[in-house]
Design an enzyme around this catalytic site. Sequence first.
Site, short mmCIF file in Angstrom:
data_model
loop_
_atom_site.label_atom_id
_atom_site.label_comp_id
_atom_site.label_asym_id
_atom_site.label_seq_id
_atom_site.Cartn_x
_atom_site.Cartn_y
_atom_site.Cartn_z
N LYS A 273 0.84 -1.21 0.00
CA LYS A 273 0.00 0.00 0.00
C LYS A 273 0.87 1.26 0.00
O LYS A 273 0.66 2.17 -0.79
CB LYS A 273 -0.91 0.04 1.25
CG LYS A 273 -1.82 -1.15 1.39
CD LYS A 273 -2.68 -1.06 2.63
CE LYS A 273 -1.92 -1.09 3.93
NZ LYS A 273 -1.22 -2.35 4.24
N ARG B 67 11.48 -6.15 5.13
CA ARG B 67 11.44 -4.70 4.89
C ARG B 67 12.45 -4.02 5.84
O ARG B 67 12.59 -4.39 6.99
CB ARG B 67 10.04 -4.16 5.19
CG ARG B 67 10.01 -2.63 5.28
CD ARG B 67 8.61 -2.08 5.40
NE ARG B 67 7.75 -2.83 6.27
CZ ARG B 67 6.42 -2.77 6.23
NH1 ARG B 67 5.82 -1.97 5.36
NH2 ARG B 67 5.69 -3.48 7.05
N ARG C 125 -9.82 1.11 8.68
CA ARG C 125 -9.56 -0.30 8.96
C ARG C 125 -10.75 -0.99 9.59
O ARG C 125 -10.72 -2.19 9.79
CB ARG C 125 -8.37 -0.41 9.92
CG ARG C 125 -7.03 -0.56 9.23
CD ARG C 125 -5.96 -0.48 10.30
NE ARG C 125 -4.81 -1.27 10.01
CZ ARG C 125 -3.73 -0.82 9.39
NH1 ARG C 125 -3.69 0.39 8.93
NH2 ARG C 125 -2.70 -1.61 9.21
N ARG D 215 -0.76 -9.36 12.92
CA ARG D 215 -1.36 -8.26 12.14
C ARG D 215 -2.22 -8.80 11.02
O ARG D 215 -3.26 -8.24 10.69
CB ARG D 215 -0.24 -7.36 11.57
CG ARG D 215 0.39 -6.48 12.64
CD ARG D 215 1.75 -5.96 12.23
NE ARG D 215 1.74 -5.15 11.04
CZ ARG D 215 2.79 -4.95 10.24
NH1 ARG D 215 3.96 -5.52 10.53
NH2 ARG D 215 2.70 -4.19 9.19
N ARG E 280 11.07 -2.28 11.50
CA ARG E 280 9.94 -1.87 12.34
C ARG E 280 9.71 -2.94 13.41
O ARG E 280 9.75 -4.13 13.10
CB ARG E 280 8.68 -1.75 11.47
CG ARG E 280 8.41 -0.34 11.02
CD ARG E 280 7.34 -0.22 9.98
NE ARG E 280 6.08 -0.89 10.27
CZ ARG E 280 5.02 -0.84 9.48
NH1 ARG E 280 5.07 -0.16 8.35
NH2 ARG E 280 3.91 -1.47 9.79
P1 AP5 Z 1 4.92 -1.58 1.87
O1 AP5 Z 1 4.57 -0.75 0.70
O2 AP5 Z 1 5.67 -0.94 2.98
O3 AP5 Z 1 3.62 -2.37 2.40
P2 AP5 Z 1 2.34 -1.85 3.17
O4 AP5 Z 1 1.14 -2.50 2.58
O5 AP5 Z 1 2.33 -0.35 3.26
O6 AP5 Z 1 2.62 -2.56 4.57
P3 AP5 Z 1 2.53 -2.07 6.05
O7 AP5 Z 1 3.15 -3.19 6.84
O8 AP5 Z 1 3.10 -0.71 6.26
O9 AP5 Z 1 0.98 -2.06 6.27
P4 AP5 Z 1 0.19 -2.12 7.57
O10 AP5 Z 1 -1.17 -1.79 7.11
O11 AP5 Z 1 0.30 -3.37 8.35
O12 AP5 Z 1 0.92 -1.06 8.50
P5 AP5 Z 1 0.56 0.42 8.91
O13 AP5 Z 1 1.82 1.20 8.95
O14 AP5 Z 1 -0.59 0.95 8.13
O15 AP5 Z 1 5.75 -2.85 1.33
C1 AP5 Z 1 6.28 -3.81 2.22
C2 AP5 Z 1 7.66 -4.28 1.73
O16 AP5 Z 1 7.50 -4.97 0.48
C3 AP5 Z 1 8.65 -3.13 1.45
O17 AP5 Z 1 9.92 -3.52 1.82
C4 AP5 Z 1 8.55 -2.92 -0.08
O18 AP5 Z 1 9.79 -2.45 -0.60
C5 AP5 Z 1 8.23 -4.33 -0.57
N1 AP5 Z 1 7.35 -4.33 -1.74
C6 AP5 Z 1 6.23 -3.57 -1.94
N2 AP5 Z 1 5.66 -3.88 -3.12
C7 AP5 Z 1 6.42 -4.86 -3.67
C8 AP5 Z 1 6.35 -5.60 -4.89
N3 AP5 Z 1 5.35 -5.40 -5.78
N4 AP5 Z 1 7.30 -6.52 -5.14
C9 AP5 Z 1 8.30 -6.75 -4.24
N5 AP5 Z 1 8.43 -6.07 -3.07
C10 AP5 Z 1 7.50 -5.14 -2.80
O19 AP5 Z 1 0.02 0.20 10.41
C11 AP5 Z 1 0.87 -0.17 11.46
C12 AP5 Z 1 0.04 -0.26 12.75
O20 AP5 Z 1 -0.51 1.04 13.06
C13 AP5 Z 1 -1.18 -1.19 12.71
O21 AP5 Z 1 -0.83 -2.54 12.97
C14 AP5 Z 1 -2.05 -0.57 13.81
O22 AP5 Z 1 -1.59 -0.93 15.08
C15 AP5 Z 1 -1.83 0.92 13.62
N6 AP5 Z 1 -2.79 1.53 12.71
C16 AP5 Z 1 -2.52 2.11 11.50
N7 AP5 Z 1 -3.65 2.57 10.91
C17 AP5 Z 1 -4.64 2.28 11.78
C18 AP5 Z 1 -6.06 2.47 11.73
N8 AP5 Z 1 -6.64 3.06 10.67
N9 AP5 Z 1 -6.80 2.05 12.78
C19 AP5 Z 1 -6.23 1.47 13.85
N10 AP5 Z 1 -4.90 1.23 13.96
C20 AP5 Z 1 -4.13 1.64 12.93
#
Ligand code: AP5
Length: 219
Positions: free
Chosen positions: A15, A128, A89, A165, A154
């Site tokens: 994402k 990552r 979410r 997660r 992270r």
């Molecule tokens: P990346 O693009 O970083 O993936 P992502 O989908 O953004 O993954 P996240 O782990 O950041 O998502 P998440 O939703 O769990 O975490 P968030 O920060 O929102 O890609 C991942 C890796 O793959 C990278 O190394 C990239 O280079 C590689 N990659 C990408 N695309 C690729 C491809 N096509 N081919 C090969 N490699 C590729 O949330 C973290 C925490 O915050 C949550 O667990 C929760 O506790 C809290 N939180 C956040 N938002 C909320 C909410 N709305 N409500 C409640 N709690 C929340």
Amino acid sequence: MSMRLVFLGPPGAGKGTQAKALCEGWRIPHIATGDMLRSAKVSGKLPPSLAQQMNAGGLVPDSVVIALIRDRIAEPDAARGFLFDGFPRTVPQAEALDDLLQTAGFALDAAVAIEVPEHLLIERATLRRIDKKTGQIYHLKYKPAPPGADLECRPDDAEEVVRQRLKTYVAMTSELLPYYQKRGILKRVSGEGGVDEVTARIRAVLGSRSKEDGKELAG
Ligand code: AP5
């Protein structure tokens, strides 16, 4: 013209990677609740109990996230559109977003769900790495960092936390995807394959408006 989007998808789906690539061209802000919460954690604004919840792979309460979004969406750079990454979410978050937009006279254009098989999600998240100085995201296998980068992992990218997660995501989306499906704005996209390939798929489901970087959104 404007673009108001949300990106849904499990941890590691790509994402953030896709949002960054697309928002640069569209000139709309990429608003990631995970990044906002991590900044709040670093600056000590997030209560320690909530920081622990994040580190353990759980969600932060809806009220906290909705308050962050309410303030962020009111900033001038979001007037022509935005791309939310990781928000909403839960259904209450989705309803709160709809209410905020309705009050401002807008509606969401699309909810893009990026779908990736579980074994790839685990690999993407656990390998990552983030450059501490620049914030740039790398991947030990798919996007190695240049020499000299000061990399960190992270805390919630440890494999057992990523698995938690994923469970949280499955529980949450069982209601969220149908919510957008019923509204007729859910777009499912495969996130397998290279980054550019996935970007092209997202552009395709969003239609002609998304194809000309910046130009069509500039008015
Ligand atoms: P990346 O693009 O970083 O993936 P992502 O989908 O953004 O993954 P996240 O782990 O950041 O998502 P998440 O939703 O769990 O975490 P968030 O920060 O929102 O890609 C991942 C890796 O793959 C990278 O190394 C990239 O280079 C590689 N990659 C990408 N695309 C690729 C491809 N096509 N081919 C090969 N490699 C590729 O949330 C973290 C925490 O915050 C949550 O667990 C929760 O506790 C809290 N939180 C956040 N938002 C909320 C909410 N709305 N409500 C409640 N709690 C929340």
